[in-house]
Design a protein around this motif. Structure first.
Motif, mmCIF file in Angstrom:
data_model
loop_
_atom_site.group_PDB
_atom_site.id
_atom_site.type_symbol
_atom_site.label_atom_id
_atom_site.label_comp_id
_atom_site.label_asym_id
_atom_site.label_seq_id
_atom_site.Cartn_x
_atom_site.Cartn_y
_atom_site.Cartn_z
ATOM 1 N N THR A 92 0.813 -1.226 0.000
ATOM 2 C CA THR A 92 0.000 0.000 0.000
ATOM 3 C C THR A 92 0.842 1.269 0.000
ATOM 4 O O THR A 92 0.386 2.320 -0.468
ATOM 5 N N LEU A 93 2.075 1.202 0.492
ATOM 6 C CA LEU A 93 2.909 2.400 0.607
ATOM 7 C C LEU A 93 4.210 2.309 -0.197
ATOM 8 O O LEU A 93 4.482 3.143 -1.061
ATOM 9 N N TRP A 94 5.005 1.283 0.084
ATOM 10 C CA TRP A 94 6.373 1.275 -0.434
ATOM 11 C C TRP A 94 6.461 0.946 -1.919
ATOM 12 O O TRP A 94 7.152 1.643 -2.680
ATOM 13 N N LEU A 95 5.786 -0.092 -2.360
ATOM 14 C CA LEU A 95 5.851 -0.440 -3.790
ATOM 15 C C LEU A 95 5.208 0.641 -4.671
ATOM 16 O O LEU A 95 5.784 1.017 -5.703
ATOM 17 N N PRO A 96 4.040 1.200 -4.292
ATOM 18 C CA PRO A 96 3.523 2.333 -5.068
ATOM 19 C C PRO A 96 4.471 3.535 -5.063
ATOM 20 O O PRO A 96 4.550 4.283 -6.042
ATOM 21 N N ARG A 97 5.170 3.717 -3.962
ATOM 22 C CA ARG A 97 6.138 4.828 -3.882
ATOM 23 C C ARG A 97 7.257 4.646 -4.903
ATOM 24 O O ARG A 97 7.672 5.604 -5.573
ATOM 25 N N LEU A 98 7.753 3.436 -5.037
ATOM 26 C CA LEU A 98 8.796 3.172 -6.031
ATOM 27 C C LEU A 98 8.294 3.454 -7.437
ATOM 28 O O LEU A 98 9.026 4.015 -8.267
ATOM 29 N N ARG A 99 7.069 3.092 -7.708
ATOM 30 C CA ARG A 99 6.508 3.360 -9.040
ATOM 31 C C ARG A 99 6.324 4.860 -9.269
ATOM 32 O O ARG A 99 6.561 5.362 -10.370
ATOM 33 N N ARG A 100 5.904 5.546 -8.244
ATOM 34 C CA ARG A 100 5.720 6.990 -8.372
ATOM 35 C C ARG A 100 7.060 7.680 -8.652
ATOM 36 O O ARG A 100 7.133 8.647 -9.414
ATOM 37 N N LEU A 101 8.124 7.167 -8.048
ATOM 38 C CA LEU A 101 9.467 7.728 -8.257
ATOM 39 C C LEU A 101 10.111 7.218 -9.548
ATOM 40 O O LEU A 101 11.206 7.641 -9.905
#
Length: 663
Positions: free
Chosen positions: A122-131
């Protein structure tokens, strides 16, 4: 507790890679940068410290400084640097920067805290995609020793849907730093994922090779198929094995390889040998069942980098001045004509989209699917390219990006030294002195205010039908075509439309006009304001050329002749052209299809760069001043010459007199 990076299964075949032939990995000097991130208290720092020191310490700094593992810890002898990250919100920007610099990311969760695993999705993997962190990811469960021993956890059903949703995940593993359980294995998988990433080669969702991997392997197959019969014979397979791994096949191995392929793929082997389908199937097996290093070794042996593109620049750095351009040589053009005919399967004189895709099927992707190439030439009703349009695209690509052009020549099978494919043209100031340009590709900048008719001019140049719809040009766009002046004088003309807003950016660069062979200024002859705006642009561009020394031939185009003309604008345009010393404005109408002569005149102006050079009043004054200075310097030099001659004569006379006296 662990899902191996490549599951151990029965391996029906392998390509032998003896230890002495292990290739030097491209990351030998740069190393692998592993960034560890995750929720607070999931065991990041303890995991790193235990791996680096082989000792567990319960109390350590909240964020460790960068740690290094011994360079010979794993077989590839590549330096490994591990970066710890903070879990504090105030350090979020710093963590993001570290993630962007990673070669592989370890995302940690605590085995005794299920919510930390949920936070990865919910947080870390979407964050990597956003970056846009496009690197392998490994999920690491820490503190395995704290999980209730009576609680049996089957990770497969938990992790499988996560890996299906996030294909960047290479694998997952659980460990315990305090009990030294699978700590080094975590970094072995990370090191292996960074050096031999699966995600670039294989799509887990479709269970097929990625398009770019398939294209690279197809090119390797074509290069290895020396007799071009569409199959790798036993001798060709043996040569391929030696090239990649320095050892030949044993007879039984060769038979075993073909037997496995034929068993799984009926058309993978024919009477001539291993087909392309069979070759691709083999590498799919290596990736699915291991070892994935085999496919990466093949790719790197044939010059591919981690992006599955050629690792080295195809040509050395081109030394050229700003007013020099790059063109294809006759050798390269002859090659392009050959492959055009070769891929024109129905012999209709056109490359249809499927034929063009096949031609570029050994390149990472078709180079003309995006701007500025996408709409630079006209295609027929079915999207096909004529030979002239095909060569025009190559001329434009070579002009704008020579390395990219040569790279694609190599991908499509150019057989000669890459440097033989291009040539650097003569400097434009030399062309002006010689009063002739030898260039085969000429670039014309097209200026003008909004709705003056610039885009319509470009569209007419490539035979595109006129449209009443107005689409403002927000960025520069190109049109390229062949212009026949005489029977033996065929030139490629590139029209570059520069938006009104783009002129300011253009003039901010001192060398912006260096690449321009001619400039055209378009105005709507029925609109007084259009002419005034175009006239201002003309003055700006001419003044910029005079100041920088990059003057260019200029032509004025009075568009929309089919409409009622603004008489004063016609008169003013004629006066301005006379004052500046350029040709009278050329009236045109795209609707009336009255434009053919314009392109010939543009080419003629570009071929004779000493003509059609306009002058501003400031430029004329500057020229007169320079002329006076040159004359003054000439008079001074003549005067000095006379004085020196007189002194020399007097000295000679005195010397002779002294000689007579002494005699």
């Amino acid at each position: 507790m662990v899902k191996p990076l490549q599951p151990e299964r029965s391996r029906p075949l392998t390509l032998r890679r003896p230890s002495y032939s292990r290739p030097v990995h491209p990351r030998r000097h740069t190393g692998v940068r592993i960034v560890v991130a995750g929720d607070k208290g999931t065991g990041k720092s303890c995991l790193i410290r235990t791996a680096a020191s082989n000792k567990f310490r319960n109390k350590i700094d909240s964020v460790l400084p960068p740690q290094r593992l011994p360079i010979d810890l794993f077989p590839d002898i590549v330096p490994i640097r591990i970066i710890d990250t903070s879990s504090s919100v105030e350090d979020s920007d710093k963590v993001d920067e570290e993630l962007k610099r990673a070669n592989v990311v370890l995302l940690t969760y605590a085995c005794d805290r299920p919510e930390t695993l949920q936070n990865l999705t919910t947080l870390w993997l979407p964050r990597l995609r956003r970056l846009k962190v496009n690197v392998p990811v490994i999920l690491v469960g820490c503190k395995l020793d704290l999980r209730d021993e009576d609680q049996h956890v089957d990770l497969e059903p938990v992790m499988s849907p996560i890996m299906q949703q996030f294909h960047e995940i290479e694998t997952y593993i659980e460990c315990s730093a305090s009990r030294h359980i699978q700590v080094l294995e975590v970094f072995f998988f990370a090191h292996k994922a960074a050096l031999y990433p699966t995600m670039l080669l294989y799509d887990h969702e479709s269970q097929t090779l990625t398009p770019r991997c398939k294209r690279a392997l197809k090119r390797i197959f074509v290069l290895s198929d020396r007799d071009r019969d569409g199959a790798l014979s036993d001798d060709e397979l043996d040569d391929f094995q030696v090239k990649c791994f320095n050892v030949p096949f044993r007879r039984c191995e060769l038979l075993g390889v073909k037997k496995v392929v034929q068993k799984n793929l009926s058309d993978g082997v024919n009477e001539k040998g291993l087909t392309l389908k069979g070759f691709l199937f083999l590498h799919t097996l290596f990736i699915e069942k291991g070892p994935i290093e085999t496919t990466w070794a093949v790719l790197r042996k044939f010059g591919y980098n981690d992006d599955l593109k050629l690792a080295n620049d195809p040509i050395p750095h081109l030394k050229r001045a700003h007013d020099q351009s790059v063109e294809l040589t006759n050798e390269a053009i002859d090659f392009l004509k050959t492959i055009f005919n070769e891929f024109d399967g129905d012999h209709d004189g056109m490359l249809q989209p499927c034929e063009l895709e096949e031609l570029f099927s050994t390149a990472p992707e078709s180079p003309w699917i995006e701007n500025p190439y996408k709409d630079a030439v006209e295609r027929n009703a079915f999207g096909g390219l004529s030979l002239d349009a095909f060569l025009s695209e190559w001329a434009l690509m070579t002009l704008l990006n020579p390395n990219f052009s040569v790279e694609n020549l190599i991908y499509t099978g150019y057989p000669r030294d890459p440097s033989s494919a291009i040539r650097v043209t003569r400097r434009r100031h030399v062309d002006r002195k010689k009063q002739h340009s030898e260039r085969n590709v000429l670039q014309c900048f097209v200026f003008g205010p909004m709705q003056a008719g610039k885009s319509a001019l470009l569209n007419s140049f490539i035979g595109r039908q006129y449209s009443e719809a107005y689409n403002p040009t927000d960025e520069d766009h190109y049109a390229v075509n062949v212009v026949d002046i005489f029977r033996e004088n065929k030139k490629y003309l590139v029209l570059r439309e520069i938006s009104e807003a783009g002129v300011k950016k253009l003039l901010a660069n001192k060398e912006s006009l260096a690449s321009c062979d001619a400039a055209v200024f378009v105005h709507d002859r029925s609109d007084e304001s259009s002419w005034k705006a175009s006239c201002e642009l003309l003055s700006k561009i001419v003044g910029h050329g005079e100041e920088t020394g990059f003057e260019v031939p200029c032509l004025i185009v009075a568009a929309k002749e089919d409409q009622d003309s603004f008489t004063m604008a016609i008169q003013e345009a004629t006066v301005v052209s006379q004052d500046m010393g350029v040709e009278a404005p050329m009236p045109t109408s795209v609707k009336l299809e009255d434009f053919n002569s314009i392109f010939c005149r543009i080419v003629t102006a570009a071929e004779h760069p000493h003509l059609s050079i306009p002058e501003t009043e400031a430029g004329k004054t500057r020229k007169q001043f320079r002329r006076l200075i040159d004359q003054s310097l000439m008079f001074v030099s003549v005067g000095l010459g006379v004085a020196m001659a007189v002194r020399f004569g007097a000295a000679k006379k005195n010397g002779a007199a002294r000689k007579n006296v002494s005699g």
